[in-house]
Design a protein around this motif. Structure first.
Motif, mmCIF file in Angstrom:
data_model
loop_
_atom_site.group_PDB
_atom_site.id
_atom_site.type_symbol
_atom_site.label_atom_id
_atom_site.label_comp_id
_atom_site.label_asym_id
_atom_site.label_seq_id
_atom_site.Cartn_x
_atom_site.Cartn_y
_atom_site.Cartn_z
ATOM 1 N N HIS A 1 -12.454 -2.057 -3.301
ATOM 2 C CA HIS A 1 -11.974 -1.252 -2.376
ATOM 3 C C HIS A 1 -11.182 -1.712 -1.331
ATOM 4 C CE1 HIS A 1 -13.500 2.627 -4.589
ATOM 5 N NE2 HIS A 1 -14.707 1.820 -4.624
ATOM 6 N N THR B 1 -7.565 3.550 7.831
ATOM 7 C CA THR B 1 -6.607 4.657 7.196
ATOM 8 C C THR B 1 -6.166 5.675 8.055
ATOM 9 O OG1 THR B 1 -8.671 5.649 6.979
ATOM 10 C CG2 THR B 1 -8.112 4.341 5.205
ATOM 11 N N TYR C 1 -8.610 2.776 -1.338
ATOM 12 C CA TYR C 1 -8.623 1.635 -0.388
ATOM 13 C C TYR C 1 -9.598 2.083 0.843
ATOM 14 C CZ TYR C 1 -7.532 -0.869 4.021
ATOM 15 O OH TYR C 1 -7.727 -1.594 5.088
ATOM 16 N N PHE D 1 0.784 -1.307 -0.155
ATOM 17 C CA PHE D 1 -0.076 0.133 0.207
ATOM 18 C C PHE D 1 0.929 1.315 0.016
ATOM 19 C CE2 PHE D 1 -3.249 -3.050 1.400
ATOM 20 C CZ PHE D 1 -4.337 -2.461 0.853
ATOM 21 N N GLY E 1 -7.721 -2.668 -1.861
ATOM 22 C CA GLY E 1 -6.740 -1.897 -2.312
ATOM 23 C C GLY E 1 -6.878 -1.540 -3.914
ATOM 24 N N ILE F 1 -3.455 3.217 -1.808
ATOM 25 C CA ILE F 1 -3.861 2.194 -2.810
ATOM 26 C C ILE F 1 -2.721 1.342 -3.101
ATOM 27 C CG2 ILE F 1 -3.089 3.436 -4.853
ATOM 28 C CD1 ILE F 1 -6.607 2.031 -4.675
ATOM 29 N N ARG F 2 -2.863 0.324 -3.492
ATOM 30 C CA ARG F 2 -1.715 -0.966 -3.952
ATOM 31 C C ARG F 2 -0.880 -0.268 -4.898
ATOM 32 N NH1 ARG F 2 -2.359 -5.721 -0.715
ATOM 33 N NH2 ARG F 2 -4.361 -5.811 -0.564
#
Ligand SMILES: [Zn+2]
Length: 245
Positions: free
Chosen positions: A159, A242, A130, A67, A162, A102-103
């Motif tokens: 989602h 997050t 994500y 991530f 990710g 995000i990835r």
């Protein structure tokens, strides 16, 4: 004699300093190695805990599934993370962080897509990236309608892996392009097949869809703003919260 006394006084100081220096140096090496290792692990357990140190690194050694905060890789996006505010269908803030996470592989594809949009005078604005599985449960509690909100108790949402983003386009003055409905409009007007809209709106949706598809993303029928990265189902469901500065 005075010389020997001075020497006796300084030798322990020198030895102590060397030991401290060695310790510090060892600590730095250990921290760096941990971060890189953390970024290369995969699987649910790794995603929840050990993968997190990779978040702040801009490091080409990171695994594709690590991530990252995309703003650490590019300044060309706009963040408008709706679930980090009360401006969403739940009227509730459910994220601590207002930045797109995000990835890595998805981030790189987004950067390439955004480069194409920028050539045309636009850029991507993020509404969501994500989303932890626990937050998916909150969404599902408020609106348990498959097709709009994925069931967190079956396969979950991309989602949660990710691998999906909710986006629109803004122009050079940061004004959103007219897409016909707002984000999270749960109705047929937001469907790709709905064409009873001004031509300019249809063109805007088409522009978004065409460029995203050229970079490995797929749309879904019911939401003009949602894009899944092609390989995203291979990423593990994740549930770490997050958090950002
Ligand atoms: Zn979405």
């Amino acid at each position: 004699m005075k010389y020997y006394i001075t020497l006796i006084f300084f030798i322990p100081v020198i030895i102590f300093s060397c030991q401290e220096s060695g310790k510090t140096s060892h600590k730095n090496v250990t921290a760096k190695t941990d971060s890189i290792n953390a970024g290369t692990k995969s699987g649910i357990a790794a995603d929840q805990t050990e993968n997190k140190p990779g978040l702040l690194l801009k490091n080409s050694d990171l695994h594709d599934s690590s991530f990252v905060f995309i703003k650490n890789w590019s300044d060309d996006f706009v963040d408008d993370m709706k679930y980090a505010t009360e401006d969403n269908f739940m009227k509730k803030k459910v994220y601590d962080c207002d930045q797109c996470m995000i990835r890595k592989k998805v981030a790189l594809a987004l950067i390439n897509a955004n480069r194409d949009f920028i050539k045309k005078g636009y850029r991507i604005k993020f509404f969501d990236c994500y989303r932890p599985l626990d937050v998916q449960k909150v969404l599902w509690e408020v609106y348990p309608v498959e097709g709009y909100v994925a069931n967190p108790y079956t396969s979950g949402s991309i989602h949660n892996r990710g691998g999906a983003v909710d986006i629109t386009l803004v122009d050079r003055e940061n004004r959103e392009l007219n897409m016909g409905t707002g984000f999270d409009h749960f109705g047929e007007e937001a469907h790709h097949a709905y064409t009873n809209l001004p031509q300019a709106v249809l063109n805007n949706r088409r522009l978004l869809k065409d460029v995203m598809e050229q970079h490995g993303f797929k749309s879904i029928k019911t939401e003009w703003w949602h894009y899944n990265f092609g390989e995203a189902r291979s990423f593990a469901l994740s549930n770490f919260p997050t958090e950002c500065d």
